[in-house]
Structures are given as structure tokens and as C-alpha cells.
Design an enzyme around this catalytic site. Structure first.
Site, short mmCIF file in Angstrom:
data_model
loop_
_atom_site.label_atom_id
_atom_site.label_comp_id
_atom_site.label_asym_id
_atom_site.label_seq_id
_atom_site.Cartn_x
_atom_site.Cartn_y
_atom_site.Cartn_z
N ASP A 62 0.90 -1.20 0.02
CA ASP A 62 -0.05 0.08 0.04
C ASP A 62 0.91 1.33 -0.11
O ASP A 62 2.17 1.25 0.41
CB ASP A 62 -0.82 0.02 1.42
C1 GLC Z 1 -4.46 4.53 -0.36
C2 GLC Z 1 -5.29 3.23 -0.09
C3 GLC Z 1 -5.34 2.15 -1.17
C4 GLC Z 1 -4.91 2.96 -2.63
C5 GLC Z 1 -3.63 3.33 -2.25
C6 GLC Z 1 -3.43 4.34 -3.71
O1 GLC Z 1 -3.71 4.78 0.89
O2 GLC Z 1 -5.03 2.40 1.06
O3 GLC Z 1 -6.38 1.32 -1.10
O4 GLC Z 1 -5.15 2.22 -3.64
O5 GLC Z 1 -3.19 4.23 -1.34
O6 GLC Z 1 -3.90 5.67 -3.77
#
Ligand code: GLC
Length: 747
Positions: free
Chosen positions: A267
Site C-alpha cells: 500500500d
Molecule cells: C491508499 C489506499 C489504497 C490505495 C492507495 C493508492 O492509501 O489505502 O487502497 O489504492 O493508497 O491510492
């Protein structure tokens, strides 16, 4: 033969030979007809150490590097599960202000789950995959399948409810639909990301049985049945290690036990330790808290854990290159399946087919929770009818906000617009604000453009609504939650189960002056309804996206007969939810690592409510009404006995006894009447959505094998089917059982 012809033939032969020789020189990794693994190995063998390291971390906010020298392209990712996010600046979250990146917002995944329809799930994946493909995206950052453990979780709207079987069955067709476009899904957030407050520093403490029976199955289905090409590690910790580089979750379970051959993507900002990132299962590092081009020396993407620090450790002999090659193989596999997939088409963006898909999915996902006196459907064609619509959610855009799933849509039909469009000649539709919620409407530079400012007081707004309601034929209150912080929004949770902004008071005031009050709940979570006995009808309308107003009008008018069922329990009170009664939940932000123990274990949702004698849920898992009625025959089982490797088949006749066509979701639960470990009263192990004309009967059959009967035995770390008696429970909802059939597993 003329000279000319001779020359022509000679030349052609020469070119053909050259061509054959040339094709023989096409490197294997560029030969689309070569087996995938041969292409991976060939590309790997041609890459330098530096090229390998550059390939396993981000080069911008949403992209990672390929190998320019070899003609291997970059990989582009995009949020999110409900639509393709607006283009961002190279190294920022904010949108770049393009004018050709508006999208269709499909219904939130809770709405998809509420359809209980694999057909809708595939249609959803196919459609959103086409939008991603058209926008040049290789990896769609979704779907999410984290289990609904608490109704306060700000991101439940992005997921598929409380039951691991339903979530697992519903995520697979979505994945197939997306990946048939040559776009990878990135199933998230693996694993145990079940609330948002302290999501970066919560260490989840959960026993193995609960982990394997509740929190992993949907991910396992995504990998083993859906063949997901990537998985996103979550922010939280498990066994005191961050999930995005966690040897237990990623090496032992995902890759070894489940045989996952794709790439694990962190993430954004979930990578915290270089050595763990190297050895504990992370393949592609994104978003590591750096502002790559502006705030640090050089391009700080090179300062990522899996960048120069890793290269340095290899060069000085601290680590070898075995893990590196495995990571690069996985990223190359992802690349050949997507960016270098020669079979993929061009996709499409904002097509009428996609709006139609969004409308169909929404129409199958809306849940009719209550319909006393059949106040619904409303005849929108009866001249002289006066309809009052009340509530901020009747007009507020819901596609902007909520966190990374926020979208820049080409259009969003509001509930009020949809109702007004549907109202026939001579039908008057009035509107009253009723309450003021969140007047903002901006996320990452995308603005709703709405001016929701309001100068009147709450009392004045209530007074206006009540006085108009007094002489309306129908009052439709459209309320619920929204996508602002501490509502349904990433990185925050709600503070309580109740409706915000004083809505309860307005609803009760309206109920005093009308006996045709319809409450439409727009939310991704259960809410408390203290006025439930004062309101004639209740619709759970989710976040439906671009076609919201059309879908709500379709259902209110009866153009669509609602057929959705709840994918999670609506508890009457927060303390009826086991995570809050037995388990641990912390709504206050803390700085240090915080242990949160899932003491409720496997007893999540209806698994808990089934054991309660004194408390009943407001609405049960699997509940959903129709404008017609269905009757069930007695379940018939083809054999009273089965051995462990065998199966039994249970069949039941379902009849539409009403006056209009409708769809019923027949549910199969299994009860293990005697087990060496405590088990829930029953567990969902099958469902079928059948469409029936008035008077029509369908025979629905379920074949039950060992996979529907087993439980996870932590002692042997294996799935166990014990001999003994079981019950096949046929139901219209988890609290509406229509019949049972007993059978026995024999040694
Ligand atoms: C965010 C989310 C994830 C998302 C990523 C990119 O913090 O937790 O679900 O795809 O970052 O935006």
C-alpha cells in the site's frame, strides 16, 4: 518467365528468408506466442542488476519503471475499485486537471455484494476493466475484500461485507471481468485491515482459526479461483510485522500455501523496513512517504527501501540476489500479462454500455428493508400526486470524497434529479433540505462544483420540511452518511452507529405528519434507526455512483423490483456488535503500535447474532424484500449419508406467488450439529439468485461437498471434516429459514 517476374520471385524469396531469420532472432521475451515463463526467464537473463532493482519500486506516484533498453514498458496503476481515478501529477496525489479523464462511477462494492449475483460481478469487472484499459492502466488498485468487522470502519463501502463465502464468491467474477481486458486487479488490503483509525500502527492479534475461517477466505478465492495477478499488502501489522512485508501472510500463506504467482504491491507508504521488504514477500514498493521530485536530494524514489539501499546491500555482499530475481520474475509476469499483453483491445470510457451496466448493478443491489402496507412502489404517473423529497443526500454528489476511491465523474445523477426525471405529467416533486451535513465537495483537487451552503437554522429547515410534508402524498427522506471524514471515508472511522447531522429528529418530526414516509439510506455501513417503527418503508441505497438517481427512481417507481440482500448485519445498537462487545476496537488515534485483539474470534456478524437469545439485529445478514412474494417448498436431499470425499445435493422449489416478476436469492447455510471445536450455528455455503415470473416455480439445487462442511483446525493447521450429522438450511435470509434437511458424513 519474364525477367521482371524472376527478379520479383527471387526478391520475395530473399525477403522471406530474411523474414524467417529475423523472426528467429525475435527474443523469446518479446515473442507473444512463447510460454509466459519462458518469456520471464529470457527477460530476466537479459537484465542488469541495476535494471532489476529499478523495476521493483515506484518511479512516480502511480507508476513503476520497465526496462527501456529491452523495450519493456512502465507499469501504470490506478485507483480504484469503483471507477478509474483522475490522472494525478507525476509525483503528487492531486489531480493534474486533464479534461479527458472523467469516468463512470460504478456502484460501491457493498452494493455489488448486495446483488448476490455473479453475473453482475462479471459485468462490473468487464466494464471497469474496459475503462482502465482505455485510460492506459495496467493495474487496477482494487477490489477490496476486507471483512466487515465493525460498522464504524470508514472503508466498509469499498468492501463486500461480513461473510467470507459471499465476499469470495462475489470477488471472483469481478476479477475475471477486469483481467480479461489485460488489466490486472490488485486485491486489497491483504490482510486484516478492518478499521481505519490507527491503520498504520494497529497490530492485529487474531487466532489462526479466525484468520483462516473469516479474514483470509475471500483473498484465497481471489487468488486461487480468480487468479488475481497482484495483491496489495495492507498498512496494519500482523504478528508485529507490517503486512506489506510480512513473512507469515505473504511468504507462508499467500505464496507457499496458496501458490500465488503474481506480484505483491505495497500500500502507498506501507513499507517500513528494508530487510523485511527484501526477505518477507514484498515485490513492488509504492508510495514510501517521499515526495520524489521536490523535497529531497535527487529523485528520492531511489531512496526507497527496494531501490539504492537494496542495491547497496547486494553490492556489499550483505544479501544475495535470489529474492531480487523472484521479485523481478513476479513483476515481469505482471508486465507480460498487462502492459506487454498483445491480445488486449482498446477498452472504452464513459460508454452508454457502462452507464447501463452501472444502472443494472445498482438496480440489483438496492435492498428493500421495510415496506409496511406496500407503500412502495409509488405510482409516479398519477397526475395530481404530490411528492416531497427531503434530505441533503438527495442532492449531494457522493462520487467526490471518501479517500482514494474518490472519482472525477463525467456525470452523477442525484436522487432528486432521478425522481424528478421519472415523475410523470402532473406529478409534483417538491424538495426540502431537511438538514445540513457536509457542504464541502473536494478531494485531491477534484471538486463537486456544488454550492451546498445554507444559512437557515436546523429548526427552520425542519419546520419547512414538516409543513410541506403535511399535505404531500408521499414523503421520501434521502439521508444516511456521506464521504466526508468520520463518515464513509478512508483513514477515518465513524464515532457511533447513529445518523449524523440531526437526521433522526427530522425523520421523527416528519413521521408525525405523514403515514407515507419512505427513508432512503445512502451509506456503506449499517446505521441505527431509532424511528424505524414510525417509518413505513426503508431502502438501503448504497453509493450507487453515476447512475444513483436513476436507480433510486427505478426502484421507488417499481420500474425495478428490488432484489438485493444485505451483505452485512444492521445491529440495533453498537454494543450488539461483537467487535465492540467482546473484541477490541480503538477509535482514538495513538502514536505507537497498538495491539487490537479480535477476541470475538469467528463470531462476526450473523455468526454472533445467531447465538443471541435476547438481542435481535435491526436487519439481518441476507435480508431483503421484494415487491412480489416467494414461497419455498420442502427441501429434498438426494441422500442421507455421504463420505468425506462425496457430496449430497439439496433441492428446493421456489415459487413467485405474487403479481409481478421478481428475483429471489435462495441461501444455503450449513449447520454442523456436533463438532469437536465450537462452530457457529450456521454458515453461508451457497446462494442462487433466481428470476421468476408471477406463478413461476424454479427448482434450486445445491451440491454440498466437504469444502462446505470443514472447519480450520489450528492444531493440525488443516481443514477438517468430522463425521457426524449436518443440516442443510435453506433460507431467504439468515433470520428467515424456510426449510432444513439433515444428512450425515460417515467415515
Ligand atoms: C491508499 C489506499 C489504497 C490505495 C492507495 C493508492 O492509501 O489505502 O487502497 O489504492 O493508497 O491510492
Amino acid at each position: 518467365m519474364t525477367m521482371l517476374k524472376t527478379v520479383y520471385i527471387t526478391l520475395s524469396a530473399a525477403l522471406l528468408l530474411a523474414g524467417v531469420q529475423a523472426s528467429a532472432q525475435v527474443p523469446v521475451y518479446l515473442d507473444a506466442s512463447a510460454p509466459l515463463e519462458d518469456r520471464v526467464e529470457d527477460a530476466l537473463s537479459r537484465m542488469t542488476l541495476e535494471e532489476k532493482v529499478k523495476m521493483i519500486h515506484a518511479q512516480s506516484k502511480f507508476s513503476s519503471r520497465g526496462v527501456p533498453r529491452l523495450g519493456i514498458p512502465e507499469l501504470w496503476t490506478s485507483d480504484g475499485p469503483h471507477g478509474i481515478r483522475a490522472e494525478a501529477y507525476w509525483d503528487e496525489w492531486n489531480q493534474a486537471g486533464w479534461t479527458n479523464d472523467s469516468c463512470v462511477a460504478f456502484p460501491a462494492l457493498t452494493c455489488l455484494a448486495a446483488t448476490w449475483s455473479e453475473e453482475m460481478s462479471y459485468l462490473y469487472g468487464k466494464s471497469i476493466g474496459e475503462e482502465a484499459l482505455f485510460r492506459g492502466k495496467d493495474v487496477l488498485l482494487g477490489p477490496g475484500v476486507n471483512i466487515y468487522r465493525t460498522p464504524l470502519n470508514g472503508r466498509n463501502f469499498e468492501y463486500m461485507g461480513e461473510d467470507p463465502y459471499l465476499a469470495g464468491e462475489m470477488v471472483v467474477p469481478y476479477i475475471r471481468g477486469v483481467q480479461e481486458n489485460g488489466v490486472a486487479v490488485c486485491v486489497k488490503h491483504f490482510a486484516l485491515n478492518n478499521h481505519e483509525v490507527n491503520r498504520h500502527n494497529t497490530n492485529v492479534v487474531v487466532d489462526d482459526r479466525t484468520l483462516y475461517e473469516i479474514y483470509l477466505p475471500a483473498f484465497k478465492a481471489a487468488v486461487q479461483k480468480g487468479h488475481a495477478w497482484s495483491v496489495m499488502g495492507s498498512y496494519n501489522l500482523y504478528r508485529n510485522r507490517h503486512a506489506s512485508h510480512n513473512r507469515y501472510l505473504l511468504n507462508d500463506i499467500l505464496k507457499k500455501e496458496w501458490g500465488f504467482d503474481g506480484a505483491v504491491i505495497s500500500d502507498w507508504g506501507a513499507t517500513h523496513d528494508t530487510m523485511e521488504a527484501i526477505t518477507d514477500g514484498l515485490d513492488l514498493e509504492f508510495g514510501t512517504g517521499t515526495d520524489g521530485l521536490h523535497s529531497s536530494g535527487g529523485n528520492s524514489y531511489d531512496s526507497y527501501h527496494l531501490a539504492f539501499p537494496y542495491l547497496e546491500l547486494i553490492r556489499n555482499g550483505t544479501v544475495g540476489t535470489e529474492e531480487l530475481d523472484d521479485k523481478v520474475r513476479r513483476v515481469l509476469r505482471l508486465n507480460f500479462r498487462t502492459a506487454m499483453n498483445r491480445d488486449k483491445g482498446f477498452g472504452s470510457l464513459c460508454s452508454e454500455a457502462h452507464y447501463e451496466a452501472a444502472r443494472r448493478i445498482g438496480g440489483e443491489g438496492v435492498v428493500l428493508l421495510k415496506n409496511e402496507g406496500n407503500v412502495l412502489p409509488i405510482d409516479f404517473g398519477n397526475p395530481g400526486t404530490k411528492i416531497l423529497v427531503v434530505g441533503e443526500n438527495a442532492i449531494k454528489m457522493m462520487t467526490v470524497g471518501g479517500g482514494s476511491s474518490s472519482l472525477k465523474v463525467q456525470r452523477e445523477i442525484s436522487p432528486l434529479e432521478g425522481i424528478r426525471e421519472r415523475a410523470g405529467e402532473g406529478v409534483e416533486v417538491l424538495y426540502a433540505r431537511g438538514y445540513v451535513g457536509d457542504v464541502t465537495g473536494e478531494y485531491n483537487g477534484v471538486t463537486s462544483g456544488q454550492d451546498l451552503s445554507e444559512s437557515r437554522s436546523a429548526a427552520e429547515l425542519t419546520q419547512e420540511a414538516v409543513s410541506l410534508a403535511a399535505d404531500a402524498d408521499y414523503v421520501i427522506f434521502i439521508g444516511g452518511l456521506n464521504k466526508s471524514r468520520n463518515q464513509d471515508c478512508e483513514d477515518s472511522d465513524r464515532k457511533g452507529l447513529g445518523l449524523p447531522y440531526g437526521q433522526d429528529e427530522v425523520i421523527s418530526a416528519l413521521a408525525e405528519v405523514t403515514d407515507r414516509l419512505v427513508y432512503v439510506n445512502i451509506s456503506g455501513n449499517a446505521v441505527a434507526m431509532p424511528w424505524i417503527d414510525e417509518v413505513e418503508a426503508v431502502l438501503q441505497a448504497w453509493y450507487i455512483g453515476s447512475e444513483s438517481g436513476h436507480v433510486i427512481a427505478d426502484v421507488l417507481s417499481g420500474d425495478t423490483n428490488p432484489s438485493g440482500k444485505l451483505p452485512f448485519t444492521f445491529p440495533a445498537r453498537l454494543e450488539d456488535c461483537p467487535a465492540h462487545l467482546l473484541g477490541e476496537y480503538c477509535g482514538e488515534r495513538v502514536k505507537d503500535t497498538l495491539d487490537i485483539e479480535y477476541k470475538e474470534g469467528i463470531y462476526v456478524g450473523y455468526r454472533w447474532t445467531d447465538m443471541q437469545k435476547k438481542t435481535r439485529p435491526l436487519f439481518a445478514f441476507g435480508h431483503g424484500l421484494s415487491y412480489t412474494d416467494f414461497s419455498y417448498g420442502k427441501p429434498v436431499i438426494d441422500s442421507r449419508k455421504m463420505d468425506r470425499d462425496g457430496s449430497v445435493t439439496v433441492s428446493v422449489d421456489v415459487t413467485n406467488t405474487g403479481k409481478r416478476a421478481g428475483k429471489e436469492i435462495v441461501q444455503l447455510y450449513i449447520s454442523d450439529l456436533k463438532s469437536s471445536l465450537p462452530r457457529p450455528v450456521k454458515e453461508l455455503k451457497g446462494f442462487r439468485k433466481v428470476s421468476l415470473e408471477p406463478g413461476e416455480t424454479a427448482t434450486v439445487s445445491f451440491t454440498i461437498g466437504s469444502e462446505s462442511l470443514c472447519f480450520f483446525d489450528p492444531a493440525s493447521h488443516s481443514w477438517v471434516v468430522e463425521p457426524g450429522k449436518f443440516e442443510a438450511v435453506i433460507a431467504s435470509s439468515s433470520d428467515d429459514i424456510r426449510g432444513k434437511a439433515v444428512f450425515e458424513v460417515v467415515e
